[in-house]
Design a protein around this motif. Structure first.
Motif, PDB file in Angstrom:
ATOM      1  N   GLY A  48      77.649  23.927  65.267  1.00 50.59           N
ATOM      2  CA  GLY A  48      78.188  23.682  63.924  1.00 50.59           C
ATOM      3  C   GLY A  48      77.194  24.149  62.865  1.00 50.59           C
ATOM      4  N   LEU A 121      81.229  23.272  53.724  1.00 49.11           N
ATOM      5  CA  LEU A 121      80.610  24.602  53.698  1.00 49.11           C
ATOM      6  C   LEU A 121      81.691  25.627  53.417  1.00 49.11           C
ATOM      7  CD1 LEU A 121      78.216  26.577  54.542  1.00 49.11           C
ATOM      8  CD2 LEU A 121      79.236  26.530  56.809  1.00 49.11           C
ATOM      9  N   GLY A 139      83.223  18.911  57.543  1.00 47.48           N
ATOM     10  CA  GLY A 139      82.731  18.102  58.663  1.00 47.48           C
ATOM     11  C   GLY A 139      82.685  16.645  58.238  1.00 47.48           C
TER      12      GLY A 139
HETATM   13  C1  BTN Z   1      76.678  20.830  54.972  1.00 53.23           C
HETATM   14  O1  BTN Z   1      75.608  21.386  55.230  1.00 53.23           O
HETATM   15  O2  BTN Z   1      76.694  19.748  54.387  1.00 53.23           O
HETATM   16  C2  BTN Z   1      77.993  21.454  55.370  1.00 53.23           C
HETATM   17  C3  BTN Z   1      78.449  21.053  56.743  1.00 53.23           C
HETATM   18  C4  BTN Z   1      79.766  21.670  57.135  1.00 53.23           C
HETATM   19  C5  BTN Z   1      80.185  21.319  58.544  1.00 53.23           C
HETATM   20  C6  BTN Z   1      81.559  21.804  58.875  1.00 53.23           C
HETATM   21  S1  BTN Z   1      82.155  21.150  60.401  1.00 53.23           S
HETATM   22  C7  BTN Z   1      83.502  22.261  60.399  1.00 53.23           C
HETATM   23  C8  BTN Z   1      82.959  23.582  59.900  1.00 53.23           C
HETATM   24  N1  BTN Z   1      82.403  24.363  60.999  1.00 53.23           N
HETATM   25  C9  BTN Z   1      81.088  24.531  60.884  1.00 53.23           C
HETATM   26  O3  BTN Z   1      80.373  25.146  61.695  1.00 53.23           O
HETATM   27  N2  BTN Z   1      80.641  23.926  59.767  1.00 53.23           N
HETATM   28  C10 BTN Z   1      81.730  23.301  59.016  1.00 53.23           C
END
Ligand code: BTN
Length: 255
Positions: A48, A121, A139
């Motif tokens: 992720g 994101l 997420g």
């Molecule tokens: C952040 O850094 O706060 C952003 C996080 C985003 C996570 C989500 S989970 C679904 C999607 N797929 C990913 O690999 N990242 C986003």
């Protein structure tokens, strides 16, 4: 799926048990010209992605890991507005399904009791000034237990279950988010960013407060004045000068 009332968003859902990142799948589907509103959801992500090159822990079965593909006809520089739209939609949906009042930390972290429960994101596919797609990755730590978080995250991360002391139905929450997003997305395309900016500022924890902003190369302190039409943060430093902050981490000094 049967909970869904929306007409465009999440009409097409691609469900995966385990993927590296739903962003990757969504990027590919988008290049293959999938319809707008296609939603990619996984039960687990092994790689992720977070903002600023960080990783995002996505344990199996306990969260919502999803990516939504939008194809708005807007100029490139307005795309951050959609991230803010997503954040407002998620905060609203959390309130509707759990009764918990979330706060948004600029640009798009969602906090419960001061700890991060949701990250967003946004990635762009564009050619010169034309947007091919905006891919909004969301997420949500829904039923993640404290022990599932990496020890280094336990002070700053939380889940809906940890804060509310009960399991939250993931399918219902996804459906609720999509309905909220659908409404706001239509509002946005018809009337622009005004209402969403207002809603966003209502959820924002740091507006009017003294904050510290860290980017890769520098840090600045000042008062968070609000956001611009484009979703850019306005920071007033001690000399009264206003800085436009496009991308950074913010903290409230002394916390
Ligand atoms: C952040 O850094 O706060 C952003 C996080 C985003 C996570 C989500 S989970 C679904 C999607 N797929 C990913 O690999 N990242 C986003």
């Amino acid at each position: 799926k049967r909970h869904l009332q929306s007409t465009v968003l999440a009409k097409h859902i691609r469900y995966e048990e385990s993927v590296k990142s739903t962003q990757e799948i969504a990027q590919r589907l988008s290049y293959e010209h999938c319809p707008e509103g296609t939603l990619v959801i996984a039960d687990e992500q092994t790689g992720g992605r977070g903002r600023l090159g960080r990783s995002w822990q996505s344990p199996k079965g306990s969260g919502i890991w999803m990516s939504l593909i939008l194809r708005p006809d807007i100029p490139l520089q307005k795309s951050p507005q959609l991230t803010l739209l997503a954040a407002v939609s998620v905060a609203k949906a959390i309130y509707k399904t759990t009764g918990m009042q979330a706060e948004i930390k600029w640009p798009n972290d969602i906090l419960l009791n001061g700890k991060k429960a949701v990250g967003i994101l946004t990635e762009l596919q564009a050619e010169s000034d034309r947007i091919h797609a905006v891919i909004i990755g969301i997420g949500i730590n829904v039923n993640v237990a404290e022990t599932e978080f990496d020890p280094s995250l336990r002070d700053i991360a939380t889940s809906l279950k940890i804060e509310g002391n009960e399991d939250v139905n993931r399918a219902k929450l996804v459906a609720c988010i999509m309905e909220e997003m659908e409404t706001l997305y239509h509002e946005y395309l018809q009337n622009g960013f005004g209402l969403i900016k207002l809603l966003w500022e209502g959820y924002a924890e740091s507006i009017g407060k003294r904050i510290r902003v860290r980017t890769l190369h520098e840090q600045k302190e000042g008062i968070a004045k609000g956001i611009t039409e484009e979703g850019v943060l306005l920071l007033e430093d001690d000399l009264g000068e206003i800085h436009h902050i496009y991308s950074a981490d913010i903290e409230i000094p002394g916390t």
